[in-house]
Design a protein around this motif. Structure first.
Motif, PDB file in Angstrom:
ATOM      1  N   GLY A   1      -4.412  -0.067  -4.580  1.00  0.00           N
ATOM      2  CA  GLY A   1      -2.984  -0.036  -4.288  1.00  0.00           C
ATOM      3  C   GLY A   1      -2.637   0.231  -2.836  1.00  0.00           C
ATOM      4  O   GLY A   1      -1.488   0.046  -2.422  1.00  0.00           O
ATOM      5  N   SER A   2      -3.624   0.643  -2.029  1.00  0.00           N
ATOM      6  CA  SER A   2      -3.355   0.958  -0.622  1.00  0.00           C
ATOM      7  C   SER A   2      -3.647  -0.201   0.317  1.00  0.00           C
ATOM      8  O   SER A   2      -3.547  -0.049   1.535  1.00  0.00           O
ATOM      9  CB  SER A   2      -4.186   2.177  -0.198  1.00  0.00           C
ATOM     10  OG  SER A   2      -3.777   3.336  -0.891  1.00  0.00           O
ATOM     11  N   HIS A   3      -4.010  -1.361  -0.227  1.00  0.00           N
ATOM     12  CA  HIS A   3      -4.336  -2.484   0.642  1.00  0.00           C
ATOM     13  C   HIS A   3      -3.077  -3.061   1.279  1.00  0.00           C
ATOM     14  O   HIS A   3      -1.995  -3.007   0.715  1.00  0.00           O
ATOM     15  CB  HIS A   3      -5.066  -3.575  -0.149  1.00  0.00           C
ATOM     16  CG  HIS A   3      -4.198  -4.225  -1.183  1.00  0.00           C
ATOM     17  ND1 HIS A   3      -3.949  -3.676  -2.415  1.00  0.00           N
ATOM     18  CD2 HIS A   3      -3.514  -5.406  -1.174  1.00  0.00           C
ATOM     19  CE1 HIS A   3      -3.165  -4.461  -3.119  1.00  0.00           C
ATOM     20  NE2 HIS A   3      -2.877  -5.529  -2.387  1.00  0.00           N
ATOM     21  N   ARG A   4      -3.253  -3.607   2.460  1.00  0.00           N
ATOM     22  CA  ARG A   4      -2.169  -4.293   3.163  1.00  0.00           C
ATOM     23  C   ARG A   4      -2.796  -5.100   4.301  1.00  0.00           C
ATOM     24  O   ARG A   4      -3.847  -4.722   4.819  1.00  0.00           O
ATOM     25  CB  ARG A   4      -1.143  -3.304   3.730  1.00  0.00           C
ATOM     26  CG  ARG A   4      -1.693  -2.409   4.820  1.00  0.00           C
ATOM     27  CD  ARG A   4      -0.691  -1.388   5.331  1.00  0.00           C
ATOM     28  NE  ARG A   4      -1.197  -0.677   6.496  1.00  0.00           N
ATOM     29  CZ  ARG A   4      -2.038   0.329   6.454  1.00  0.00           C
ATOM     30  NH1 ARG A   4      -2.485   0.784   5.298  1.00  0.00           N
ATOM     31  NH2 ARG A   4      -2.453   0.911   7.576  1.00  0.00           N
TER      32      ARG A   4
ATOM     33  N   THR B   1      -9.398  -7.800  -2.341  1.00  0.00           N
ATOM     34  CA  THR B   1      -8.906  -6.435  -2.193  1.00  0.00           C
ATOM     35  C   THR B   1     -10.044  -5.430  -2.253  1.00  0.00           C
ATOM     36  O   THR B   1     -10.132  -4.503  -1.428  1.00  0.00           O
ATOM     37  CB  THR B   1      -7.897  -6.081  -3.303  1.00  0.00           C
ATOM     38  OG1 THR B   1      -6.953  -7.125  -3.437  1.00  0.00           O
ATOM     39  CG2 THR B   1      -7.183  -4.786  -2.991  1.00  0.00           C
ATOM     40  N   GLN B   2     -10.921  -5.599  -3.237  1.00  0.00           N
ATOM     41  CA  GLN B   2     -11.972  -4.603  -3.432  1.00  0.00           C
ATOM     42  C   GLN B   2     -12.943  -4.566  -2.266  1.00  0.00           C
ATOM     43  O   GLN B   2     -13.311  -3.487  -1.781  1.00  0.00           O
ATOM     44  CB  GLN B   2     -12.706  -4.874  -4.742  1.00  0.00           C
ATOM     45  CG  GLN B   2     -11.821  -4.669  -5.964  1.00  0.00           C
ATOM     46  CD  GLN B   2     -12.606  -4.529  -7.252  1.00  0.00           C
ATOM     47  OE1 GLN B   2     -13.676  -3.930  -7.275  1.00  0.00           O
ATOM     48  NE2 GLN B   2     -12.074  -5.063  -8.337  1.00  0.00           N
TER      49      GLN B   2
ATOM     50  N   ASN C   1       1.457  -4.162  -7.587  1.00  0.00           N
ATOM     51  CA  ASN C   1       0.996  -5.373  -6.909  1.00  0.00           C
ATOM     52  C   ASN C   1      -0.530  -5.435  -6.958  1.00  0.00           C
ATOM     53  O   ASN C   1      -1.224  -5.237  -5.963  1.00  0.00           O
ATOM     54  CB  ASN C   1       1.496  -5.365  -5.454  1.00  0.00           C
ATOM     55  CG  ASN C   1       1.144  -6.655  -4.730  1.00  0.00           C
ATOM     56  OD1 ASN C   1       1.024  -7.711  -5.332  1.00  0.00           O
ATOM     57  ND2 ASN C   1       0.974  -6.565  -3.417  1.00  0.00           N
ATOM     58  N   VAL C   2      -1.052  -5.680  -8.154  1.00  0.00           N
ATOM     59  CA  VAL C   2      -2.503  -5.772  -8.352  1.00  0.00           C
ATOM     60  C   VAL C   2      -2.826  -7.080  -9.066  1.00  0.00           C
ATOM     61  O   VAL C   2      -1.942  -7.734  -9.612  1.00  0.00           O
ATOM     62  CB  VAL C   2      -3.042  -4.576  -9.160  1.00  0.00           C
ATOM     63  CG1 VAL C   2      -2.839  -3.265  -8.391  1.00  0.00           C
ATOM     64  CG2 VAL C   2      -2.368  -4.488 -10.524  1.00  0.00           C
TER      65      VAL C   2
END
Length: 288
Positions: free
Chosen positions: A11-14, A58-59, A185-186
């Motif tokens: 959830g902290s990705h950007r 993301t991962q 947003n996943v």
């Protein structure tokens, strides 16, 4: 004082994560490029928000950037944490920090994890605010039985996971009982029964690795307790379908002498959750 490093999850990705770190660790960035078959920096700095939300991207991005952030933090401060913990994907960074595997091996494992989870049946997740876990489970059992409890983030925040159409109607399902229901947003229904096939295949994949016992204490998402004698591969396999017991993990750590939490990696999501957990913790309620 007990120094505790915590590592965020997806959830902290950007877009833009890692910009300041990549020039500091060129050899590790080159290794990451070889594993990913593409430029890590390009993925993190130039990918669209939609592309970066694909769990396969993301991962790997979050693992690599948070691992580099950990190395940078230790180099700058000279302090190695007493305990480490990570939220979902962040647990892999915690295990890297604890010496269970090296940077490159961790990236290989996370890459495969993301690929398998991306192939699972479609789904989504939502945060439910203002309802306790027990009542959430009751409501889901009665009105949305295909939705699972996925993340126990704080006493007043629980994330649920399930088919996308079921997640879309959760405001109706909870009615006036929930303060807020926020879709996340996943890229899938993580930590739910919909990941069972991915977990089974992932367990077989992990069998080819020799994972070392952690040299620093690591708190497991599955048990909310230190790894101890548990095989890391077993807990990591269970983690794919089991709820992330973050609130219980932090409550456990708050019992340590002078706990000092430092969030390492993109964002400050965990810092906010820890503050909310502290506010409800019996030992601290008189002073918070």
């Amino acid at each position: 004082m007990t120094l505790i490093h915590v590592f965020p999850g997806q959830g902290s990705h950007r877009p833009g994560i890692g910009r300041d770190l990549f020039p500091k660790f060129p050899h590790l960035v080159r290794q990451a490029d070889s594993v990913l078959g593409r430029s890590l920096a390009d993925l993190c700095l130039n990918a669209s928000p939609r592309e970066l939300t694909d769990t396969r991207n993301t991962q790997t991005a979050m693992y690599a950037v948070s691992a580099l952030a950990y190395l940078d933090t230790v180099r700058e401060t000279g302090l190695v944490p007493d305990v480490v913990a990570g939220h979902s994907l962040g647990e892999y960074v915690a295990l890297f920090a604890a010496g269970t595997f090296d940077f490159l091996t961790g990236l290989e494992i996370v890459l495969r994890r993301g690929e398998l989870m991306a192939r699972a049946p479609e789904g989504g997740m939502a945060a439910v605010m203002g309802v306790d876990e027990g009542r959430i489970r009751e409501i889901l059992a009665e009105r949305a039985p295909e939705v699972d409890v996925a993340n126990l983030n704080a006493p007043d925040q629980t994330v649920v996971s399930g088919p996308r159409e079921e997640i879309a109607r959760l405001r109706e399902v909870f009615g006036g009982e929930a303060g807020t229901v926020v879709p996340l947003n996943v890229g899938g229904a993580f930590h739910s029964r919909r990941m069972a096939g991915a977990a089974a295949e992932f367990g077989g994949f992990l069998a080819q690795y020799r994972l070392a016992p952690p040299r620093i204490e690591v708190i497991s998402n599955v048990t909310a307790l230190p790894y101890g004698g548990d095989d890391p591969a077993t807990l990591l396999t269970r983690q794919i379908t089991a709820p992330v017991r973050w609130s219980d993990s932090v409550a456990h750590l708050l019992e340590r002498p002078g706990p000092e939490f430092r969030e390492v990696g993109p964002g400050r999501v965990l810092t906010g959750l820890i503050a909310r957990i502290k506010a409800r913790h019996p030992a601290l309620s008189a002073t918070v």
